[in-house]
Motif scaffolding. Structure first.
Motif, mmCIF file in Angstrom:
data_model
loop_
_atom_site.group_PDB
_atom_site.id
_atom_site.type_symbol
_atom_site.label_atom_id
_atom_site.label_comp_id
_atom_site.label_asym_id
_atom_site.label_seq_id
_atom_site.Cartn_x
_atom_site.Cartn_y
_atom_site.Cartn_z
ATOM 1 N N ILE A 121 -8.662 5.532 9.450
ATOM 2 C CA ILE A 121 -7.302 5.133 9.817
ATOM 3 C C ILE A 121 -7.114 3.656 9.500
ATOM 4 C CG2 ILE A 121 -5.743 4.792 11.764
ATOM 5 C CD1 ILE A 121 -6.827 7.356 12.931
ATOM 6 N N LEU A 122 -8.097 2.850 9.863
ATOM 7 C CA LEU A 122 -7.981 1.423 9.570
ATOM 8 C C LEU A 122 -8.145 1.162 8.079
ATOM 9 C CD1 LEU A 122 -9.808 -0.495 12.419
ATOM 10 C CD2 LEU A 122 -7.549 0.465 12.334
ATOM 11 N N ILE A 123 -9.107 1.832 7.460
ATOM 12 C CA ILE A 123 -9.388 1.549 6.050
ATOM 13 C C ILE A 123 -8.169 1.886 5.195
ATOM 14 C CG2 ILE A 123 -10.831 2.153 4.081
ATOM 15 C CD1 ILE A 123 -13.069 2.770 6.009
ATOM 16 N N LEU A 124 -7.627 3.086 5.409
ATOM 17 C CA LEU A 124 -6.488 3.484 4.584
ATOM 18 C C LEU A 124 -5.239 2.729 4.995
ATOM 19 C CD1 LEU A 124 -7.260 7.270 4.507
ATOM 20 C CD2 LEU A 124 -7.675 5.576 2.746
ATOM 21 N N GLY A 125 -5.118 2.506 6.301
ATOM 22 C CA GLY A 125 -3.966 1.743 6.771
ATOM 23 C C GLY A 125 -3.919 0.366 6.136
ATOM 24 N N ALA A 126 -5.100 -0.187 5.877
ATOM 25 C CA ALA A 126 -5.167 -1.535 5.302
ATOM 26 C C ALA A 126 -4.465 -1.604 3.960
ATOM 27 C CB ALA A 126 -6.623 -1.947 5.146
ATOM 28 N N LEU A 127 -4.513 -0.501 3.222
ATOM 29 C CA LEU A 127 -3.989 -0.540 1.865
ATOM 30 C C LEU A 127 -2.480 -0.754 1.837
ATOM 31 C CD1 LEU A 127 -6.150 2.332 0.408
ATOM 32 C CD2 LEU A 127 -6.559 -0.114 0.381
ATOM 33 N N LEU A 128 -1.824 -0.449 2.962
ATOM 34 C CA LEU A 128 -0.366 -0.618 2.977
ATOM 35 C C LEU A 128 0.055 -2.014 3.411
ATOM 36 C CD1 LEU A 128 0.967 2.758 4.340
ATOM 37 C CD2 LEU A 128 0.972 1.872 2.031
ATOM 38 N N VAL A 129 -0.901 -2.786 3.932
ATOM 39 C CA VAL A 129 -0.525 -4.096 4.474
ATOM 40 C C VAL A 129 0.210 -4.983 3.460
ATOM 41 C CG1 VAL A 129 -1.467 -6.247 5.371
ATOM 42 C CG2 VAL A 129 -2.250 -4.072 6.270
ATOM 43 N N PRO A 130 -0.220 -5.014 2.180
ATOM 44 C CA PRO A 130 0.484 -5.903 1.249
ATOM 45 C C PRO A 130 1.955 -5.561 1.091
ATOM 46 C CG PRO A 130 -1.576 -5.154 0.299
ATOM 47 C CD PRO A 130 -1.378 -4.373 1.558
ATOM 48 N N PHE A 131 2.342 -4.362 1.451
ATOM 49 C CA PHE A 131 3.728 -3.967 1.256
ATOM 50 C C PHE A 131 4.569 -4.144 2.518
ATOM 51 C CE2 PHE A 131 0.967 -1.475 -1.511
ATOM 52 C CZ PHE A 131 1.353 -2.059 -2.706
ATOM 53 N N THR A 132 4.023 -4.853 3.499
ATOM 54 C CA THR A 132 4.805 -5.143 4.689
ATOM 55 C C THR A 132 4.920 -6.655 4.780
ATOM 56 O OG1 THR A 132 2.812 -5.269 5.989
ATOM 57 C CG2 THR A 132 3.921 -3.143 5.908
ATOM 58 N N SER A 133 5.779 -7.097 5.658
ATOM 59 C CA SER A 133 5.846 -8.546 5.816
ATOM 60 C C SER A 133 6.376 -8.877 7.193
ATOM 61 C CB SER A 133 6.740 -9.155 4.748
ATOM 62 O OG SER A 133 8.014 -8.580 4.844
#
Lengths: 89, 499, 562
Positions: free
Chosen positions: C10-22
């Motif tokens: 959950i954390l690993i895959l969730g991390a991949l979306l972080v660059p697309f949030t702000s």
């Protein structure tokens, strides 16, 4: 912020430092006391697992000695191993 | 209520079919749309009803006009057809919710009545193909669908005149496909004297070795393959999807080819029977070869596209390759993968095309080079695209992963070199998917927007349906009991029912 | 949920979306992930999930037992607190690295087979290095490279061990192991590197203080504790660990006393605390393993808390060196308070968490009649009172002098410290509630009169001696210097050797790279020719051509069907 600059803190006064020191000595005596009292069967019984624990205030003495060892060994090796902060750069 | 439900099979078809002329009568921007949306929703509601009923009680046979099959036309609702009907009408309803403002920009207002009439006809046709238990009836509904799709695609001509050529090419190819199917059905009728699918199936084994039947099988498979846009019959699809109006692309991406996948499964498993299809004739090697080439080669083609709609269209051809491979594996697991992917790819691709539609609505272009900096200008829409793209790649927690997972399992189940090779090919193809999605995302987020571009999102009426799809993508990626559950039911029904 | 999804994913895959949030959304998003992960972990319950057959071996994607769950739980909490502490960071790289790192540690804990364990083990190494690189200065870069080399070495040793083990036993499950075979020694060394065994420990003190303010907090929570978990899983009751642990408790404390940098001080003493856990694993009884799990949890709480407080000083003052700092408490009173709380916890002051957890391991040693070990650990407890418990607050925060005119730490940092403080004190006040989640059922009374009294003796006498030493100038004066440690060997002589060897390898590698580039380039050109723009497979064919293709394939089909 500027208020703070002028403010004198409790710890800044020399007499308060003395108070802390004396307070520590009193506290040390207080926590050592039960061990001696238990020798007379007053207050509580200790449950020593080991021989050394039967020495009254063993923990206190061990702590004091241990600390001296840490400090003196550290001071000793510090003389050989200390180098400049940018040694590796 | 019960009385209404007993007519549900016919109502799911007739409601959009009858709605079409009514919609054609109305003028204006809102009314035809509202009618189409409500009728599609009603059809969706009946489909869900049927799906639940079929999975709890058992298949339904509905006799049209009270004529007993095999003489009369029979509608058969079994787990597979109910599932596909649910997908079609669901996608259609979702797309219609989105359509109101989007279509105003692409089709002139005075044609909207006709436009939605054609839309409803296409919907009714696809639902009809799925539900009918009569081989000739399939052809009829196929023609209804095809004719209305030619119209719908050509409606894109206001944006780009090439839509007309695209529609024409689809017409040529579609007609050949439909004709092949008609010839196939005709040959079977000549040999068995019946048009009822179940009836044909029961007599099929006895005549399977005869020349006309062999020819019929060839005609049917090639005919469906054209409709399915199976590589290399896909030539009509990229142009059609690229130049059609946004909502039509979204609608067809989720439904039209899926219906053909359904037909393929229906012919292979129900009509010919598994033993014949994979034992007597080398369907496995034929379909698998084409499927693998499709998902590898078309993914590479997608990488090189400069129009986003075209890119997604090629990706659709690639994804259809997965479904074909699933069928070709001739196992229950493969079938589950294939049927699940029908559902999963439908919501993912429709969702993606809807977000692309929203971008087109604001930017007026779907060329990738014009999308620079969209990530900052339309953050919510762009993020929806990113999430949809993850679904397309097949990242875990998305439905794309679920179906690929099943497909890989089905491939490994074979336990031979072909299975391992297939798995590796799928991994490579997923890698290609990463590349083509990333290409778009890179432009969207990491290229500066042109000077003076304004920051504005598409209207809410478009954003909300987009996000419904995005949320659905993750919902069905995590809570898989709907897609996997019904697909398993359908697959085991087919395998059990296949003689 | 997909069956058997490892909670760490959950954390690993969730991390991949972080660059697309702000902005605000990113804050909510990164904080929500550990909460969801924790909820999911507990909702799964105990058991093993997701069995996958690959090439004749069974992978168990998720295996949750009580031991794993304790570590998984505290890892989620640490991830949450660490992320909260790091909210000021605008650099998405750090959030992504943090989430992947924490997720990988969690996933490793819940891995049921050796292959998964190895994968996540390596992932922690690689992702965490980015927290060091994120400082973006030359020292950090060099330290990060050293860190990465050592961590990856651990991974490679583990892989070698796994390969040998699987070849011998044909078994891929995570299960206890006897020390003896070559495979088991490889395992032990791989774990030992990450646990920071004596002489394998330098990466901790070298790398942690070079990471970013929030990076250090994160780093301190996972790698070493994951390694302790791995030791407990594979080598519980292994005698050699007793002596390794004892040396480990004592070895780092002298350096900690001499150290000038507050964060390096904490790093050294953390190393010493690791020794407690290693001894606990070595004892291997149920009580001891409970103690290991409990102390690992508590140790994460106070180590993070101390790194947070010292990090906040670094963040505001730009330095965390004792020689550069003045009366920090005057302008950062809340941070100073949290530092004191952290110190009280590490001293095992009654009513704090370590009072409960440390005594479990000490009691386990006494139960096993291991008096010398017990004395060693007691010595370690005294030493930590000195070099963290007293030194950090007194030298770092309460030095006499002028107000430094700093600003109090940002709110989210204070909040993060608050969360950890509440937990650390909460566990101290209600130890029995905390004992519920430990791996084995436990009947242990933390608050006996003698335990409280003896512990107070330990602390107060140590404090008294400490104050005396400072008063009479016997305490080694903090100086802006380095104290050489074992890493001298590889940072000086070995480095020279490695550089020469490296040049040689580099030449070979470059040649290989050039060749592969040429091959890949050829493929891309070919693909572009056939699939791109107007290539054969991409252009729009005329209808006539399309129809011809149909006819051709129809012919082929007919032939096949006959």
């Amino acid at each position: 912020m500027s208020e703070n600059m002028k403010k004198t803190y409790w710890l800044d006064k020399a007499e308060n430092k003395k108070k802390i020191f004396i307070g520590l000595i009193i506290a040390a005596i207080l926590v050592a006391l039960p061990d001696f009292l238990s020798l007379l069967g007053i207050l509580y019984e200790t449950h020593p697992y080991t021989k050394v624990e039967e020495i009254p205030a063993f923990y206190g003495i061990y702590a004091a000695l241990g600390l001296l060892v840490v400090i003196s060994v550290a001071g000793f090796i510090g003389r050989f191993l200390t180098v400049k902060e940018d040694y590796y750069d | 209520m019960n009385a209404l439900f007993s007519q549900a099979p016919i109502l799911a078809i007739v409601i959009p079919l009858m709605g079409a002329p009514i919609s054609a009568l109305f003028r204006g921007a809102v009314l035809p749309w509202a009618i189409a949306t409500m009728l599609s929703a009603a059809s969706f509601w009946f489909s869900i009803d049927l799906l639940v009923h079929v999975n709890t009680v058992g298949p339904i046979s509905y006799e049209l006009g009270g004529w007993e099959p095999p003489w009369g036309i029979e509608y058969v609702v079994d787990p597979l057809s109910a599932f596909v009907m649910m997908v079609i009408s669901g996608i259609s309803t979702g797309v219609l919710l989105y359509a109101r403002e989007s279509i105003l920009k692409e089709v002139s207002t005075d044609r909207l009545g006709m436009f939605f009439a054609a839309y409803l006809l296409a919907l009714a046709g696809m639902m009809g193909i799925t539900i009918t238990g009569d081989a000739f009836n399939i052809f009829v509904f196929l023609e209804i669908t095809s004719l209305s799709s030619y119209v719908l695609i050509s409606m894109g001509e206001r944006t780009d005149r090439r839509a007309l050529f695209a529609a024409f090419q689809y017409l040529v190819m579609g007609t050949i496909g439909a004709t092949f199917i008609l010839i196939g059905v005709g040959l079977l009728y000549a040999m068995t004297g019946t048009l009822n699918i179940a009836d044909i199936a029961s007599k099929f084994d006895a005549i399977a070795h005869t020349t006309p039947v062999r020819a019929a099988v060839g005609f049917l498979i090639v005919g469906v393959a054209i409709k399915l846009a199976m590589f290399p019959f896909h030539i009509w699809l990229p142009n059609g999807y690229t130049y059609a109006p946004s909502i039509i692309t979204a609608f067809f991406a989720g439904t039209a080819t899926k219906v053909s996948v359904y037909l393929m499964i229906r012919f292979i498993y129900t009509m010919f029977g598994e033993d014949f299809s994979f034992g007597e004739i080398p369907l496995t090697s034929m379909l698998m070869t084409l499927g693998v080439i499709a998902f590898l080669s078309m993914s590479v083609v997608a990488i090189f596209q400069d129009n986003l709609k075209r890119l997604l269209a090629y990706s659709s051809v690639a994804q259809l390759g997965y479904m074909t491979v699933g069928i070709a594996l001739a196992s229950e697991m493969g079938l589950i993968a294939s049927i699940t992917h029908v559902f999963n790819h439908a919501i993912v691709k429709t969702g993606l095309f809807l977000t692309v539609g929203a971008i087109f609505y604001m930017v007026g272009s779907t060329y990738i080079k014009d999308l620079a900096g969209i990530g900052q200008r339309m953050p919510i829409t762009s993020f929806a695209f990113v999430l949809g793209g993850l679904g397309l790649i097949g990242v875990p927690l998305t439905p794309g992963f679920v179906s690929k997972w099943y497909l890989v399992q089905a491939a490994l189940e074979r336990g031979d070199m072909v299975g391992y090779g297939l798995t590796i090919a799928m991994l490579i193809s997923s890698l290609f998917a990463v590349i083509y999605v990333w290409r778009v995302v890179e432009v969207m987020y990491f290229r500066p927007a042109p000077e003076g571009a304004e920051c504005k999102e598409a209207p809410l009426s478009m954003m909300i349906p987009c996000w419904i799809f995005v949320i659905a993508i993750f919902y069905f990626g995590i809570e898989t009991s709907v897609n996997i559950g019904f697909a398993e039911a359908a697959a085991s029904f087919l395998m059990g029912g296949a003689k | 949920m997909i069956e058997g999804l490892n909670p760490g994913l959950i954390l690993i895959l969730g991390a991949l979306l972080v660059p697309f949030t702000s902005g605000f959304i990113r804050n909510i998003y990164v904080l929500a992930l550990p909460i969801i992960g924790l909820y999911y972990t507990w909702s799964l319950g105990l058991g093993s999930f997701g069995h996958v057959e690959i090439l004749g071996h069974t992978l168990i994607l998720t295996k949750i037992d009580a031991l794993a769950r304790v570590f998984g739980t505290i890892f989620h909490i640490a991830a949450f607190a660490g992320l909260l502490y790091g909210l000021h960071v605008k650099d998405p790289q750090q959030h992504v690295a943090t989430l992947i790192y924490a997720g990988a540690a969690i996933a490793a804990v819940f891995s049921g087979d050796l292959v998964s364990l190895f994968s996540y083990w390596e992932l922690t190494a690689i992702s965490s290095a980015f927290l060091i690189f994120a400082s973006r200065n030359e020292r950090a870069f060099n330290a990060g490279m050293r860190y990465l080399i050592i961590q990856v070495t651990s991974g490679v040793l583990l892989l070698a061990g796994i390969a040998l083990y699987v070849a011998q036993s044909g078994n891929m499950d995570v299960a206890p192991m006897e020390l003896g075979s070559a495979a088991s020694w490889l395992f032990l060394i791989a774990f030992g590197i990450k646990t920071a065994f004596p002489l394998l420990h330098n990466w901790v003190q070298d790398a942690y203080p070079q990471a970013t303010v929030s990076g250090t907090v994160i780093l301190s929570a996972f790698t070493t504790k994951l390694a302790v978990y791995a030791l407990a899983r594979f080598f519980a009751g292994e005698d050699i660990l007793l002596w390794i642990g004892a040396i480990m408790v004592i070895f780092p404390v002298f350096h900690a006393t001499l150290e000038n940098d507050l964060r390096r001080t904490v790093a050294y003493s953390m190393n010493s605390q690791q020794g407690f856990m290693v001894i606990g694993v070595g004892i291997g009884t149920e009580l001891a393993l409970n103690g290991v799990a409990a102390h690992a949890t508590v140790s994460i709480l106070y180590t993070c808390l101390l790194f947070m407080a010292t990090g906040a000083v670094l963040y505001r003052a730009g330095t965390a060196k004792i020689t550069d700092l003045g009366a920090v408490y005057k302008s950062m009173p809340l941070t100073a308070m949290f530092a004191v709380i952290g110190s009280l916890v590490i001293m095992a002051f009654p009513l704090t968490a370590a009072f409960a957890s440390k005594s479990l391991i000490l009691s386990a040693a006494l139960d096993g009649k291991m008096v010398i070990l017990w004395l060693a650990m007691l010595f370690g407890a005294v030493a930590v009172i000195d070099n963290v418990g007293l030194k950090i607050p007194l030298f770092g925060f309460f030095k006499p002098g002028e107000d430094m005119g700093l600003q109090e730490a940002p709110k989210h940092m204070l909040l993060a410290m608050g969360v950890l403080s509440v937990l650390a004190i909460g566990i101290g006040i209600f130890p029995s509630a905390f004992f519920q989640i430990l791996p084995y059922p436990i009947e242990y009374h933390v608050y006996t009169a003698s335990h409280v009294v003896t512990q107070l003796q330990l602390i107060i006498f140590a404090a008294l001696v400490f104050v005396c030493c400072v008063k009479f100038n016997m305490y080694p004066k903090p100086q802006d210097t380095l104290t050489l440690d074992f890493d001298w060997f590889y940072r000086k002589p070995l480095k020279k050797f490695a550089i020469n060897l490296g040049l040689l390898i580099n030449a070979g590698y470059l040649g290989f790279l050039r060749m592969s580039q040429a091959v890949i380039g050829w493929f891309i050109t070919k693909a572009r020719e056939t699939h791109g723009g107007q290539g054969l497979l991409s252009r729009t064919a005329a209808s006539g051509v399309a129809v011809s293709i149909v006819m051709l394939l129809f012919g082929v089909t007919l032939l096949l069907v006959y």
